[in-house]
Enzyme design. Structure first.
Site, PDB file in Angstrom:
ATOM      1  N   ASP A   1       0.883  -1.000   0.309  1.00  0.00           N
ATOM      2  CA  ASP A   1      -0.080   0.225  -0.060  1.00  0.00           C
ATOM      3  C   ASP A   1       0.959   1.171   0.261  1.00  0.00           C
ATOM      4  OD1 ASP A   1      -2.188   1.854   0.016  1.00  0.00           O
ATOM      5  OD2 ASP A   1      -2.674   0.916   2.209  1.00  0.00           O
TER       6      ASP A   1
HETATM    7  C1  BGC Z   1      -5.272   3.336   0.027  1.00  0.00           C
HETATM    8  C2  BGC Z   1      -4.748   2.386  -1.046  1.00  0.00           C
HETATM    9  C3  BGC Z   1      -4.674   3.387  -2.129  1.00  0.00           C
HETATM   10  C4  BGC Z   1      -4.108   4.189  -2.098  1.00  0.00           C
HETATM   11  C5  BGC Z   1      -3.315   4.682  -3.255  1.00  0.00           C
HETATM   12  C6  BGC Z   1      -3.352   4.481  -0.128  1.00  0.00           C
HETATM   13  O1  BGC Z   1      -4.016   5.199   0.704  1.00  0.00           O
HETATM   14  O2  BGC Z   1      -5.440   3.154   1.164  1.00  0.00           O
HETATM   15  O3  BGC Z   1      -6.109   1.759  -0.590  1.00  0.00           O
HETATM   16  O4  BGC Z   1      -4.794   2.147  -3.588  1.00  0.00           O
HETATM   17  O5  BGC Z   1      -3.802   4.868  -1.377  1.00  0.00           O
HETATM   18  O6  BGC Z   1      -4.301   6.004  -3.618  1.00  0.00           O
END
Ligand code: BGC
Length: 721
Positions: free
Chosen positions: A281
């Protein structure tokens, strides 16, 4: 009255639309890129471009041709990104013909500020349809628009089991049952991946809160991990054939998700045989050596740990060259498997991808996901001639069509409830609107109408949990004031998850519409006036009070000293209410209809399961009849109750299906219950074991309405993974 809208017409339109777009794409790509010719002419010095080889063979050939630096480029994103839009970007390689990876968010449509896209209802609304066909189409629309925008890795779906009802990302997820989430994940992933992009099962694992998500440690026993939190990912991998998995921010039992050898290697690779790649993530990578050796293939969004530091670790031998090769190989195999080297993608971030067929599907998904929770004296559906007062910000001034955070998006439009209702009754009834900011004024407006419809909402978003289950901004007082002024008060919830409803006995109608997407007002008008017969069911329990939830102690959520203790173990969601004999406000699986159904003639075969049958599913057959005067749909739910000595939760959902029936119509329904349903996970033996004893198969229309039951005898047997 419009008849109950069956699923097929919008689907047919969607398919035609997708086929048409595909044709245009082929023609365009041949015109702009000499497509196949490009690949074929290069096969002599680029043998990995030979399509007759397997993805693995092609990846091996390519890997062999890559330098260390070229390999390193594949295992992290670059930030700032050289092109606008995409939230993640891995540059391509012109020398070797490797395409760039363009990753974009969006669980209810393309996110990251993309324009000219369709805003679908929140996933929790789509799964409330309990219809895997609908989830498949949801994935198709999302995947089609992502691909059309040039995205080749779509960061969806979010499939974590909802453990904490206050979780700020409940709306992005599916529900509180592992089997349910798994079935929905398979459908959506297959839908997304059928349109070109590689899907991403997130967020792995025990991602159950926002408040402390960057430092929280989930303390959870292995049996619970296997029986509750892992199954959606198992389904996504085994049947969904998902291409990527995103490791989460949180820790599990002391290790960050993205550097846990147990999560990344033992579970994902060895137990689940996951062949795709794991990306972190955004900012969830915390180390170089530990992460690389534990099994994290790709850091996102940048090269903090997997750039120069990884190169140094390889040169010093802390991470072997073979380990890096494994990471790169998984990425390449997946890219080959999904045809990224062979297909040309013409769309860009500024492409216009929304279509009338996608808008029609967005409406259909919102209608099918709407859950009717209370309908006193058959107030609903409304006949259509009565005067209406629409009250509340979400009813007009500030429609609540979507949640926030990385799922947030730019809607092309959002039909407000008051506009949807006005359009529906055009010329036949008075429709007044008040935003509810002044209680006395709202009550006056409500009093002057025959029926008052109050829209209340929560503002859920990634990054924060709801501070409590109460409705914010004095909305409880608003409902009380309106209900006191008008005995025909209907409340519509635009919430991302469960809320408390202290006024429940004072209102006549209650509808959970979730975050319904761009067609908000049209969908709610169709349900209110009976153009659509509601058939949604709750994918999570609504509690009666805040201290009657499975995670009511601070040690469980948000945790104490950084630890969230999963002391409720297997008793997540309805399992807890059943085990503790607590009556919820609305149980898991519950939802009303404008018609009635009768279930009968249950047959369960075989009546005994022995060692020899341990791979056999149990067949459940019954008759379902629509006993009312309207066409409608019912969700048949099958729960299995284990013998008491197994110390399992009282009952667990093991099969479900949605049946569409015309008024008076009957149908025989057949469902199949997997052998896993008669097993428990044995953490010492690290395997599933079928346990002997008398099991009960319970069939009905919610977890608390299971009129048909049969017992089945099982003899002990060791199961293999
Ligand atoms: C989120 C993800 C997301 C990523 C990119 C993170 O903060 O937890 O779900 O895909 O950001 O935006």
């Amino acid at each position: 009255m419009r008849q109950y809208r069956k699923l097929s017409p919008p689907t047919a339109r969607l398919t035609i639309d997708i086929v048409a777009s595909a044709l245009v794409l082929v023609v365009l790509s041949v015109a702009i890129f000499p497509g196949a010719a490009y690949s074929q002419s290069n096969t002599a010095n680029r043998p990995w471009m030979r399509r007759s080889l397997t993805a693995e063979q092609r990846a091996d050939l390519l890997l062999h041709a890559m330098t260390l630096d070229e390999k390193l480029i594949m295992v992290h994103g670059v930030d700032p990104r050289p092109i606008p839009g995409y939230v993640g970007y891995v540059p391509g390689n012109a020398r070797l013909g490797i395409p760039a990876l363009r990753l974009a968010d969006g669980r209810a449509g393309v996110g990251n500020g993309a324009k000219d896209v369709t805003m679908l209802p929140a996933p929790i609304a789509a799964t409330s349809s309990w219809d895997t066909n609908l989830l498949r189409k949801f994935g198709e629309v999302l995947g089609n628009e992502e691909w059309g925008k040039g995205t080749n890795v779509a960061l969806a779906p979010s499939i974590d089991v909802v453990r904490v009802p206050e979780w700020g990302r409940t709306f992005e997820s599916y529900g509180e049952d592992p089997y349910f989430n798994g079935q929905m994940a398979i459908a959506e992933i297959q839908g997304i991946q059928s349109q070109g992009p590689i899907a991403d099962a997130n967020m792995y694992l025990t991602m159950n809160q926002e408040n402390n998500r960057f430092k929280e440690d989930s303390i959870v026993d292995r049996r619970t991990l296997h029986e509750i939190y892992l199954p959606p990912f198992e389904a996504a991998i085994e049947e969904g054939r998902v291409g990527t998995v995103m490791c989460a921010y949180v820790k599990t039992n002391g290790s960050y998700s993205c550097e846990s050898p147990y999560l990344l290697t033992t579970l994902l690779r060895k137990q689940l045989d996951f062949q795709g790649w794991v990306m972190s993530d955004w900012g969830a990578t915390h180390s170089t050596v530990a992460s690389a050796n534990a099994g994290l293939d790709q850091e996102m969004p940048d090269a903090k740990y997997y750039g120069a530091l990884l190169k140094a670790a390889i040169e010093s031998g802390q991470v072997s060259a073979a380990t890096l090769d494994e990471h790169v190989r998984r990425i390449l195999v997946t890219m080959f498997r999904f045809g990224l080297f062979d297909k040309q993608q013409t769309g860009t971030w500024s492409s216009y991808v929304r279509t009338p067929a996608h808008a029609a599907f967005s409406l259909e998904a919102a209608e099918q996901g709407t859950v009717l929770l209370k309908n006193k004296d058959g107030l609903l559906p409304l006949p259509g001639g009565e005067s209406i007062a629409v009250i509340g910000a979400a009813g007009g001034a500030k429609p609540k069509a979507s949640g926030g955070g990385s799922s947030g998006m730019i809607a092309p439009y959002a039909i407000t409830p008051v506009d949807g209702i006005r359009k529906r009754v055009a010329g036949h009834a008075q429709v007044a609107y008040d935003d509810g900011s002044d209680l006395a004024r709202a009550a006056e407006v409500a009093k002057a109408a025959k029926v008052a419809i109050v829209f209340v909402n929560t503002d859920d978003s990634e990054g924060r949990d709801r501070p409590s289950l109460e409705l914010p901004n004095h909305q409880d007082e608003l409902v009380e004031a309106v209900a006191a002024a008008n005995r025909n008060t209907i409340v519509v919830l635009n919430t991302g998850g469960p809320v408390l409803m202290p006024w429940i006995d004072k209102i006549s109608g209650l509808i959970e519409a979730w975050y319904p997407g761009q067609e908000d007002g049209n969908a709610i008008a169709a349900v209110l006036y009976g153009d659509v017969n509601p058939s949604g069911k709750l994918p999570l329990t609504f509690p009666r009070s805040a201290d009657e939830i499975p995670t009511s102690r601070a040690a469980q959520w948000p945790g104490v000293n950084g630890n969230s203790t999963y002391s409720e173990k297997l008793d997540v969601g309805y399992r807890w209410y059943d085990a503790h004999h607590v009556q919820p406000l609305f149980p898991f699986g519950f939802g009303l209809s404008y018609t009635t159904f009768k279930l009968s003639e249950l047959r369960v075969t075989p009546a005994k399961l022995s060692e020899a049958d341990s791979k056999m599913s149990v067949q459940v057959e019954l008759q379902v009849k629509n006993t009312g005067k309207r066409d409608g749909a019912e969700v048949i739910q099958v729960y299995v109750e284990q013998p008491e000595e197994n110390r399992e939760p009282p009952r667990q959902l093991r099969a479900f299906t949605k049946v569409v029936l015309g008024a008076g119509e009957s149908q025989s329904v057949r469902l199949s219950v997997s052998p896993r349903s008669f097993s428990i996970y044995d953490p010492d033996g690290e395997s599933w074991k079928m346990r002997g004893g008398r099991y009960r198969i319970e069939v009905g229309t919610s977890s608390r309405d299971l009129p048909l039951q049969r017992d089945i005898e099982v003899t002990d047997h060791q199961m293999h993974n």
